[in-house]
Design an enzyme around this catalytic site. Sequence first.
Site, mmCIF file in Angstrom:
data_model
loop_
_atom_site.group_PDB
_atom_site.id
_atom_site.type_symbol
_atom_site.label_atom_id
_atom_site.label_comp_id
_atom_site.label_asym_id
_atom_site.label_seq_id
_atom_site.Cartn_x
_atom_site.Cartn_y
_atom_site.Cartn_z
ATOM 1 N N PHE A 58 0.808 -1.214 0.000
ATOM 2 C CA PHE A 58 0.000 0.000 0.000
ATOM 3 C C PHE A 58 0.846 1.271 0.000
ATOM 4 C CE2 PHE A 58 -4.498 -1.555 1.478
ATOM 5 C CZ PHE A 58 -4.667 -2.146 0.241
ATOM 6 N N HIS A 173 10.028 -14.160 -1.165
ATOM 7 C CA HIS A 173 10.062 -13.903 -2.599
ATOM 8 C C HIS A 173 11.301 -14.628 -3.106
ATOM 9 C CE1 HIS A 173 9.832 -10.834 -6.118
ATOM 10 N NE2 HIS A 173 10.687 -11.783 -6.451
ATOM 11 N N HIS A 232 3.774 -15.599 -4.442
ATOM 12 C CA HIS A 232 3.616 -15.537 -5.900
ATOM 13 C C HIS A 232 4.415 -16.577 -6.690
ATOM 14 C CE1 HIS A 232 7.197 -13.174 -5.294
ATOM 15 N NE2 HIS A 232 6.564 -12.081 -4.955
ATOM 16 N N ASP A 305 -0.291 -9.508 -4.540
ATOM 17 C CA ASP A 305 0.932 -8.727 -4.762
ATOM 18 C C ASP A 305 0.562 -7.351 -5.330
ATOM 19 O OD1 ASP A 305 3.588 -8.024 -4.738
ATOM 20 O OD2 ASP A 305 4.193 -9.350 -6.376
ATOM 21 N N HIS A 309 1.779 1.414 -9.286
ATOM 22 C CA HIS A 309 2.675 2.489 -9.744
ATOM 23 C C HIS A 309 1.838 3.398 -10.621
ATOM 24 C CE1 HIS A 309 6.233 0.295 -8.376
ATOM 25 N NE2 HIS A 309 5.751 -0.782 -8.974
HETATM 26 ZN ZN ZN Z 1 5.269 -8.264 -3.286
#
Ligand code: ZN
Length: 443
Positions: A58, A173, A232, A305, A309
Amino acid sequence: MLITGATLADGRVRDVRIGDDGRIAAVSEGLGADAGERVLEARGRHLLPGAVDVHVHFREPGGSHKETWTSGSESAAAGGVTTVVDQPNTSPPTVDGAAFSSKAALAADSLVDYGINGGVTPDWDPESLFERPLFALGEVFLADSTGDMGIDADLFADALDEASARDVPVTVHAEDATLFDESALDGDLGGVGTAATVDAWSAYRTADAEVAAVERALAAAADRDARVHVAHTSTPEAVDAVADAAEGGTAATCEVTPHHLYLSRERARSLGTFGRMNPPLRSEERREALFARLAKGAVDVVATDHAPHTVGEKRAGLVDAPSGVPGVETLYPLLLESARKGELSLERVRDVVAANPAEIFGLDRKGGVAEGRDADLVLVDTADPREIEAAALHSAPAWTPFEGLRGVFPEMTLVRGEVVYERDPATGAASFGEPVGRNVRES
Ligand SMILES: [Zn+2]
């Protein structure tokens, strides 16, 4: 409040009473309204648990021109997400108690409930972090030399030890930057924005780089008896590696994003740099294999995720555009549309967006339509798909990689019994979210 005649994910038709404490007081047939009780007639519609999106960015502090807790949480509420877990790569990063507290002060603007993950860098301070209501270490970038929070195997092992000592999971990740194919970024990449050849990004960040790093993360977690949640996973091979590790006794779970389930290199050519994210989009063949694993129950969690932008930032050349796409508002809608088309069961959707993430992250009051749980609820007409249009979404950057796909959107979203979103009319609710870390401590 009494919600009458709602269909649950498993097909049962029930009345649901919400108590003054914001929790579900009863789920039953034939509940009569008490004097003065608000009654919501829900016949013909589904009542589902609010989604728990365990992977959002966020952007506050430090990136409020991209998204704020207000805009991000409005987007979440409109998409039926009632709890978000924010990742630590903000500015400053959430790697010590002071940074945690300053983010928590900003997160108080949230319309939905929230958790804040602690991050791991060479400067991190686990002691002060764990004094806060921290329930997980978050997006820990293993061997990702291209991320500014990338760490090596030794520090990753330390992070697993610190987390294991407190019985909290580590979200990792996993991409091994030493296995990236640098040659893919040579030559003409097609300019900027939608003209750019985002396919090169996928060729650069290879599937092998993900699978190798996931296997290393799983082995390290097994060595230390730690709980690892792989963020992810974009390849079927990585999903299978997590499933194999879990079968072998490692406390390992996996997460898949909507963009890896609904977009692919072939499908996203027109997106250009707007389709650049990490890990990147894979081939259509891999996407289909990933979706098949979701449908058969091999995927633990679907999380977004959500990484907004601005349009201007994404219009840069392929090498300069930042990675990431927004998605918190379209998570439930995309999956519910798949359920409507018969590609997934509604129960599977409920499990991967609500029940499983709540269980994995120890959010005991979240993730279910059951007595005693928080009344985090989504009311939806599952037969009413709409076209996804950026203009109708609430995230600040006002674009979506899913433009033109169809989604089944909520009519109403409640957090602890309070309406935080109503499609028609909008409620204009201000802030309502509470830290879920507190729930963890109390229960
Ligand atoms: Zn992320």
